[in-house]
Design an enzyme around this catalytic site. Structure first.
Site, PDB file in Angstrom:
ATOM      1  N   TYR A 140      45.667  -0.232  43.535  1.00  8.61           N
ATOM      2  CA  TYR A 140      44.686   0.244  42.277  1.00  8.61           C
ATOM      3  C   TYR A 140      43.934  -0.929  41.810  1.00  8.61           C
ATOM      4  CZ  TYR A 140      45.988   4.928  41.959  1.00  8.61           C
ATOM      5  OH  TYR A 140      46.440   6.316  42.203  1.00  8.61           O
ATOM      6  N   ASP A 168      54.688   6.301  41.468  1.00  5.91           N
ATOM      7  CA  ASP A 168      55.132   6.104  42.797  1.00  5.91           C
ATOM      8  C   ASP A 168      54.286   5.217  43.638  1.00  5.91           C
ATOM      9  OD1 ASP A 168      53.819   9.374  44.141  1.00  5.91           O
ATOM     10  OD2 ASP A 168      52.967   7.563  43.364  1.00  5.91           O
TER      11      ASP A 168
HETATM   12  N1  NAD Z   1      52.863   8.866  38.315  1.00  4.70           N
HETATM   13  C1  NAD Z   1      52.528   8.832  39.540  1.00  4.70           C
HETATM   14  O1  NAD Z   1      52.326   7.979  40.168  1.00  4.70           O
HETATM   15  C2  NAD Z   1      51.988  10.436  40.105  1.00  4.70           C
HETATM   16  C3  NAD Z   1      51.715  10.597  41.559  1.00  4.70           C
HETATM   17  C4  NAD Z   1      51.178  11.815  41.978  1.00  4.70           C
HETATM   18  C5  NAD Z   1      50.795  12.638  40.999  1.00  4.70           C
HETATM   19  N2  NAD Z   1      50.798  12.376  39.753  1.00  4.70           N
HETATM   20  C6  NAD Z   1      50.418  13.326  38.745  1.00  4.70           C
HETATM   21  O2  NAD Z   1      51.193  14.482  38.599  1.00  4.70           O
HETATM   22  C7  NAD Z   1      50.523  15.496  38.038  1.00  4.70           C
HETATM   23  C8  NAD Z   1      50.467  16.616  38.828  1.00  4.70           C
HETATM   24  O3  NAD Z   1      49.583  16.325  40.115  1.00  4.70           O
HETATM   25  P1  NAD Z   1      48.891  17.588  40.876  1.00  4.70           P
HETATM   26  O4  NAD Z   1      47.865  16.982  41.801  1.00  4.70           O
HETATM   27  O5  NAD Z   1      50.007  18.282  41.631  1.00  4.70           O
HETATM   28  O6  NAD Z   1      48.325  18.596  39.666  1.00  4.70           O
HETATM   29  P2  NAD Z   1      47.916  20.109  40.133  1.00  4.70           P
HETATM   30  O7  NAD Z   1      46.977  20.609  39.006  1.00  4.70           O
HETATM   31  O8  NAD Z   1      48.149  20.560  41.475  1.00  4.70           O
HETATM   32  O9  NAD Z   1      49.274  20.825  39.190  1.00  4.70           O
HETATM   33  C9  NAD Z   1      49.563  20.564  37.936  1.00  4.70           C
HETATM   34  C10 NAD Z   1      50.208  21.760  37.153  1.00  4.70           C
HETATM   35  O10 NAD Z   1      50.643  21.756  35.864  1.00  4.70           O
HETATM   36  C11 NAD Z   1      50.401  22.794  35.291  1.00  4.70           C
HETATM   37  N3  NAD Z   1      50.050  22.452  33.870  1.00  4.70           N
HETATM   38  C12 NAD Z   1      49.060  21.986  33.186  1.00  4.70           C
HETATM   39  N4  NAD Z   1      49.256  21.916  32.012  1.00  4.70           N
HETATM   40  C13 NAD Z   1      50.535  22.053  31.687  1.00  4.70           C
HETATM   41  C14 NAD Z   1      51.341  22.305  30.483  1.00  4.70           C
HETATM   42  N5  NAD Z   1      50.845  22.017  29.298  1.00  4.70           N
HETATM   43  N6  NAD Z   1      52.629  22.683  30.613  1.00  4.70           N
HETATM   44  C15 NAD Z   1      53.178  23.288  31.761  1.00  4.70           C
HETATM   45  N7  NAD Z   1      52.186  22.975  33.097  1.00  4.70           N
HETATM   46  C16 NAD Z   1      50.935  22.662  32.893  1.00  4.70           C
HETATM   47  C17 NAD Z   1      49.243  23.680  36.019  1.00  4.70           C
HETATM   48  O11 NAD Z   1      49.124  24.746  35.952  1.00  4.70           O
HETATM   49  C18 NAD Z   1      49.337  23.055  37.491  1.00  4.70           C
HETATM   50  O12 NAD Z   1      50.275  24.172  37.955  1.00  4.70           O
HETATM   51  C19 NAD Z   1      49.110  14.847  37.885  1.00  4.70           C
HETATM   52  O13 NAD Z   1      49.219  14.354  36.278  1.00  4.70           O
HETATM   53  C20 NAD Z   1      48.981  13.593  38.712  1.00  4.70           C
HETATM   54  O14 NAD Z   1      48.056  12.798  38.336  1.00  4.70           O
HETATM   55  C21 NAD Z   1      51.182  11.169  39.145  1.00  4.70           C
HETATM   56  O1  LIG Z   2      43.838  10.935  45.109  1.00  5.35           O
HETATM   57  P1  LIG Z   2      45.397  11.733  45.033  1.00  5.35           P
HETATM   58  O2  LIG Z   2      45.507  12.693  44.336  1.00  5.35           O
HETATM   59  O3  LIG Z   2      45.968  12.002  46.733  1.00  5.35           O
HETATM   60  O4  LIG Z   2      46.526  10.813  44.647  1.00  5.35           O
HETATM   61  C1  LIG Z   2      46.580  10.119  43.513  1.00  5.35           C
HETATM   62  C2  LIG Z   2      47.711   9.632  43.098  1.00  5.35           C
HETATM   63  O5  LIG Z   2      48.118   8.455  44.056  1.00  5.35           O
HETATM   64  C3  LIG Z   2      49.161   7.614  43.921  1.00  5.35           C
HETATM   65  O6  LIG Z   2      50.271   8.592  44.311  1.00  5.35           O
HETATM   66  C4  LIG Z   2      50.161   8.577  45.754  1.00  5.35           C
HETATM   67  C5  LIG Z   2      51.811   8.067  46.109  1.00  5.35           C
HETATM   68  O7  LIG Z   2      51.602   6.649  45.617  1.00  5.35           O
HETATM   69  C6  LIG Z   2      51.900   8.301  47.747  1.00  5.35           C
HETATM   70  O8  LIG Z   2      53.236   7.979  47.781  1.00  5.35           O
HETATM   71  C7  LIG Z   2      51.956   9.944  48.005  1.00  5.35           C
HETATM   72  O9  LIG Z   2      52.851  10.458  47.272  1.00  5.35           O
HETATM   73  O10 LIG Z   2      50.687  10.254  47.641  1.00  5.35           O
HETATM   74  C8  LIG Z   2      50.538   9.980  46.242  1.00  5.35           C
HETATM   75  C9  LIG Z   2      49.008  10.644  46.235  1.00  5.35           C
HETATM   76  O11 LIG Z   2      48.631  11.755  46.836  1.00  5.35           O
HETATM   77  C10 LIG Z   2      49.279   7.400  42.479  1.00  5.35           C
HETATM   78  O12 LIG Z   2      50.667   6.638  42.247  1.00  5.35           O
HETATM   79  C11 LIG Z   2      49.264   8.440  41.719  1.00  5.35           C
HETATM   80  O13 LIG Z   2      49.319   7.967  40.069  1.00  5.35           O
HETATM   81  C12 LIG Z   2      48.035   9.061  41.618  1.00  5.35           C
HETATM   82  O14 LIG Z   2      47.965  10.451  40.837  1.00  5.35           O
HETATM   83 MN    MN Z   3      50.857   6.171  40.029  1.00  7.02          MN
END
Ligand code: NAD
Ligand SMILES: O=P(O)(O)OC[C@H]1O[C@H](O[C@H]2[C@H](O)[C@@H](O)[C@@H](O)O[C@@H]2CO)[C@H](O)[C@@H](O)[C@@H]1O
Ligand code: MN
Length: 449
Positions: A265, A173
């Site tokens: 990034y 995102d």
């Molecule tokens: N792709 C992106 O741009 C983007 C953006 C924002 C967040 N993220 C990612 O989304 C994920 C969630 O972020 P968060 O900060 O909310 O994490 P979080 O730790 O708050 O929540 C993650 C949840 O996943 C659960 N979990 C862990 N392993 C699991 C498994 N094997 N099966 C089912 N559930 C499982 C945990 O218990 C937890 O409730 C992270 O990987 C984060 O980096 C990606």
């Molecule tokens: O340091 P964090 O956990 O706050 O953010 C890490 C993530 O940052 C990006 O996601 C952003 C997103 O781009 C923005 O729209 C909004 O939703 O906040 C997110 C983070 O809070 C990045 O794309 C992710 O891959 C990172 O995990």
């Molecule tokens: Mn990302």
């Protein structure tokens, strides 16, 4: 009349789930639901989010046929249409270690970039491969939309583990969050903009921004950034000091390299020493999220449950949720909308390897993403990307081959590390901290001289 979808949120206890629910409510006309199922391995964490979600849906989505939450994987993953995957193997506690260990060696400490990203990737790969197998067991034809990070490494691993599965889509995102800020500059909405973009995940550039009438807006955006600055506008990050600092770096990157608009990034790869010096090892981003978003989300959930209403909380839609939902809608209903997603290169970027997982704009149809050809990219970007791609693929090699040497090669190639002895010191520390998560890495027998 659109048939409602059966959706599973994998990682229901995620700090993003409430925002995702608010976005599903906002987007219900685009992506109508029949049911929502939360699945998580941590039942207690998930239940706090789920009980608040029950109240939110009662108020704003009464027509939803079913909301449920469970830790029963086989039940949760059976006979569903869409899976929004957002797990964090090792939790925020391991993220903090991922960020602190490199910093102790004077190197960038970050969730998805540099040694922190390798550490996180080596934890995520196994869980994600198992999860896809479990999903396919119960829902052979469901769409798997993955946010789980580090998306670049997860995407490379899933490409190797499931080469013929065309219904897995890895999404980030960040480009969307950046486009929310572009749209604000232009007095438009993000959905009015059409991007031209290329790169790897968290390692890309906008080459052009257009409106739906085909008018180019790129130079207007560049001028505004250089004259008036650049700030985060997405509700999730708008007032976050760390994100304000990150978006401000775009001004510096654009001054140094004015050809294309950078993904935020890239700051870690263009200014690694400066970035490492500015970090406080006792207050890395993970600690800020533990004390910030995680604290805020769960106290909001507890407030909703205590009040049995939403009267004392403020809930917002965010681009994180809306982006994935619009992607899902375009796949479900063959809308042909254009989104930046991760796909196998196969010639899209003509002078990069076919097997690279690249991040590019694609038209999303019910047969999956149809990416737009990028053509040949200039030498600077090709050089930057090829080094990063080799790093990413070596991390996945290290995982599948249990290879210490490949992990060391990966870190040495990474633009945030470079120095081989430092790479080895960081790798050894990461191995110690991840003994419960990583596969055991073996060193090649060296021939005694
Ligand atoms: N792709 C992106 O741009 C983007 C953006 C924002 C967040 N993220 C990612 O989304 C994920 C969630 O972020 P968060 O900060 O909310 O994490 P979080 O730790 O708050 O929540 C993650 C949840 O996943 C659960 N979990 C862990 N392993 C699991 C498994 N094997 N099966 C089912 N559930 C499982 C945990 O218990 C937890 O409730 C992270 O990987 C984060 O980096 C990606
Ligand atoms: O340091 P964090 O956990 O706050 O953010 C890490 C993530 O940052 C990006 O996601 C952003 C997103 O781009 C923005 O729209 C909004 O939703 O906040 C997110 C983070 O809070 C990045 O794309 C992710 O891959 C990172 O995990
Ligand atoms: Mn990302």
């Amino acid at each position: 009349m659109k048939q409602g979808q059966r959706l599973v949120v994998v990682g229901g206890g995620s700090t993003y789930t409430i925002g995702m629910i608010m976005s599903l409510i906002e987007e219900k006309a685009h992506f109508p639901l029949r049911s929502i199922t939360f699945y998580d391995t941590d039942g207690e964490r998930q239940e706090r989010v789920a009980k608040a979600t029950e109240i939110i849906l009662r108020e704003h989505y009464p027509e939803l046929e079913l909301f449920e939450y469970t830790t029963d994987k086989e039940y949760a993953l059976r006979d569903k249409d869409f899976f929004f995957v957002q797990i964090r193997t090792g939790g925020l506690e391991m993220r903090e270690k991922d960020e602190q260990i490199p910093l102790r060696h004077g190197v960038v400490g970050q969730e998805t970039c540099g040694p922190g990203g390798m550490s996180y990737g080596m934890r995520s790969i196994g869980d994600m491969i198992d999860l896809v197998a479990d999903i396919r067991q119960g829902s052979p034809d469901g769409w798997i939309l993955n946010y789980t990070n580090p998306a670049a490494i997860v995407a490379e691993a899933l490409k190797r583990a499931y080469p013929n599965d065309k219904k897995i889509l890895n999404i980030c995102d960040m480009p969307a969050a950046i486009m929310v800020s572009y749209a604000k500059i232009l007095g438009k909405e993000i959905w009015d903009l059409v991007p031209e973009y290329f790169g790897l995940n968290h390692f890309g550039w906008f080459t052009g921004i257009y409106d739906k009438e085909g008018n180019e807006l790129t130079e207007d955006i560049k001028r505004a950034i250089l004259e008036d600055g650049f700030i985060p506008e997405d509700s999730e990050i708008a007032n976050d000091p760390s994100w304000i600092k990150t978006f401000k770096q775009v001004e510096k990157m654009l001054t140094d390299f004015p050809e294309y608009l950078p993904n935020t990034y890239l700051q870690y790869y263009l200014y690694p020493s400066d970035m490492a010096e500015k970090e406080d090892v006792e207050n890395t981003r993970a600690r800020q999220v533990i004390n910030g978003r995680q604290q805020r989300v769960f106290s909001t959930c507890d407030q909703i449950i205590a009040d049995d209403s939403l009267e004392n909380v403020h809930l917002e839609v965010d681009i994180h949720g809306c982006y994935m939902i619009r992607v899902a809608a375009s796949l479900a209903y063959n809308n042909g909308d254009i989104f930046i997603v991760m796909v196998k290169n196969d010639g899209i970027i003509a002078n990069l390897p076919d097997d690279a997982m690249v991040e590019v704009p694609a038209m999303l149809t019910n047969r999956g993403p149809k990416p737009f050809a990028v053509g040949h990219i200039p030498r600077f970007y090709k050089g930057m990307i090829e080094g990063q791609l080799a790093y990413e693929q070596l991390v996945v090699d290290a995982y599948f081959e249990n290879s210490y040497e490949k992990a060391l090669q990966a870190l040495t190639l990474n633009r945030t590390v470079v120095d081989a002895p430092v790479a080895r010191q960081i790798l050894d520390d990461l191995i110690n901290e991840n003994e419960n998560y990583w596969p055991a890495l073996k060193q090649r027998e060296t021939v005694a001289r």
